[in-house]
Design an enzyme around this catalytic site. Structure first.
Site, PDB file in Angstrom:
ATOM      1  N   TYR A  91       0.821  -1.212   0.000  1.00 14.52           N
ATOM      2  CA  TYR A  91       0.000   0.000   0.000  1.00 14.52           C
ATOM      3  C   TYR A  91       0.860   1.270   0.000  1.00 14.52           C
ATOM      4  O   TYR A  91       0.386   2.340  -0.347  1.00 14.52           O
ATOM      5  CB  TYR A  91      -0.919   0.033   1.228  1.00 14.52           C
ATOM      6  CG  TYR A  91      -1.912  -1.098   1.327  1.00 14.52           C
ATOM      7  CD1 TYR A  91      -2.245  -1.879   0.224  1.00 14.52           C
ATOM      8  CD2 TYR A  91      -2.526  -1.383   2.544  1.00 14.52           C
ATOM      9  CE1 TYR A  91      -3.148  -2.922   0.340  1.00 14.52           C
ATOM     10  CE2 TYR A  91      -3.445  -2.424   2.660  1.00 14.52           C
ATOM     11  CZ  TYR A  91      -3.740  -3.193   1.555  1.00 14.52           C
ATOM     12  OH  TYR A  91      -4.640  -4.222   1.672  1.00 14.52           O
TER      13      TYR A  91
ATOM     14  N   HIS B 257       1.042 -11.789   1.425  1.00 11.38           N
ATOM     15  CA  HIS B 257      -0.078 -11.152   0.727  1.00 11.38           C
ATOM     16  C   HIS B 257      -0.625 -11.992  -0.423  1.00 11.38           C
ATOM     17  O   HIS B 257      -1.813 -11.885  -0.761  1.00 11.38           O
ATOM     18  CB  HIS B 257       0.378  -9.796   0.193  1.00 11.38           C
ATOM     19  CG  HIS B 257      -0.710  -8.779   0.106  1.00 11.38           C
ATOM     20  ND1 HIS B 257      -0.477  -7.429   0.159  1.00 11.38           N
ATOM     21  CD2 HIS B 257      -2.051  -8.891  -0.033  1.00 11.38           C
ATOM     22  CE1 HIS B 257      -1.617  -6.758   0.052  1.00 11.38           C
ATOM     23  NE2 HIS B 257      -2.583  -7.627  -0.068  1.00 11.38           N
TER      24      HIS B 257
END
Length: 295
Positions: free
Chosen positions: A60, A114
């Site tokens: 992010y 992830h």
């Protein structure tokens, strides 16, 4: 705590044990995807309301904003539950150390891989590094994200520490029941991301007449029904909102219960316009890694 309370405008969200001695809030605020430019305000607003779970990720690229939101809130670190994610089966040590530095913390409550790529064969080695950090108490719990049933089984062949959580795209209109069943068989908790759908292919959760009818019976919103459905299936969730009003409303999920008949009806909505696809997180991972994760 058995119920969520809005006393004095503050949330009290129940938690669940995901690993020995590690309890995670059932509802956390997300800081990535479409909301990442506003991560400071999103985080501080959520913590100011009484929320304690914050979901972040290296990809992010806003850890500094999340860190500032935490600092602005004044909430002590020990009261927080911070989740972060390393971008796939990669150089885990580098990304863990970077995350700790950027988030200004000496430990993470939950660290996830992830995505099971870009080279799946590297996942056991990545997991071994996380197990080492876990053994030293730097990572209180470790888990996975976007792992499908076969990916979970492959990892478990060599894992010494069972993944505590598999965070997957999951909502009332689209759910990967095979992966959920595999995780439940191995006592791996499911945490839903995009629990209200994704921008661009979010289906029609608020406009679905079945959801609307059930919401009207309980005097709640369609969004609350969709999120409550996830919780009553025994899962946790992370959602995104930059508005204090919407954060409070979407987290107000513990003052009503869906009946067995209502849950069964909602279970049948699978495939009603929603679909599980690439999604924002996967797109960001592909950009960061310079490769396609779906062939």
């Amino acid at each position: 705590c058995a119920l969520l309370c809005l006393a004095a405008g503050r949330l009290e969200i129940p938690d669940v044990e995901i690993a020995p001695g590690v309890r995670m809030p059932l509802v956390s605020i997300g800081t990535g995807g479409l909301e990442r430019p506003a991560a400071t305000q999103i985080t501080s607003t959520w913590l100011g309301l009484g929320g304690r779970g914050v979901d972040a990720a290296w990809v992010y690229k806003n850890q500094d904003s999340v860190r500032q939101g935490i600092a602005d809130s004044g909430v002590p670190r020990e009261q927080l539950f911070i989740t972060s994610k390393i971008p796939g089966c990669v150089d885990a040590r580098h990304f863990v150390e970077d995350d700790l530095k950027l988030l200004n913390t000496t430990y993470l409550d939950l660290l996830l891989i992830h995505f099971p790529g870009p080279v799946k064969a590297e996942c056991p080695g990545t997991w071994k590094v996380l197990e080492d950090y876990h053994a030293r108490g730097v990572l209180k719990a470790i888990g996975i994200s976007n792992f499908k049933s076969a990916d979970v089984e492959d990892l478990l062949k060599s894992a010494k520490v069972r993944p505590a959580v598999n965070q997957i795209q999951h909502n009332i209109l689209a759910h990967d029941d095979a992966t959920i069943a595999t995780c439940q068989a191995h006592n791996i908790a499911i945490e839903a991301f995009s629990p209200l759908g994704r921008h661009g292919h979010s289906g029609d959760i608020p406009g679905n007449p079945t959801i609307q009818a059930i919401a009207a019976k309980h005097s709640v919103s369609s969004y609350q029904v969709a999120l409550r459905w996830i919780l009553q299936h025994g899962h946790s969730l992370t959602f995104q909102s930059s508005s204090a009003k919407h954060q409070a409303a979407d987290a107000d999920l513990f003052g009503f219960n869906l009946t067995t008949a209502e849950m069964s009806t909602l279970d049948t909505l699978q495939g009603a316009h929603e679909h599980i696809g690439r999604g924002t997180d996967v797109e960001m991972l592909e950009d960061a890694l310079g490769t396609s994760l779906y062939v």
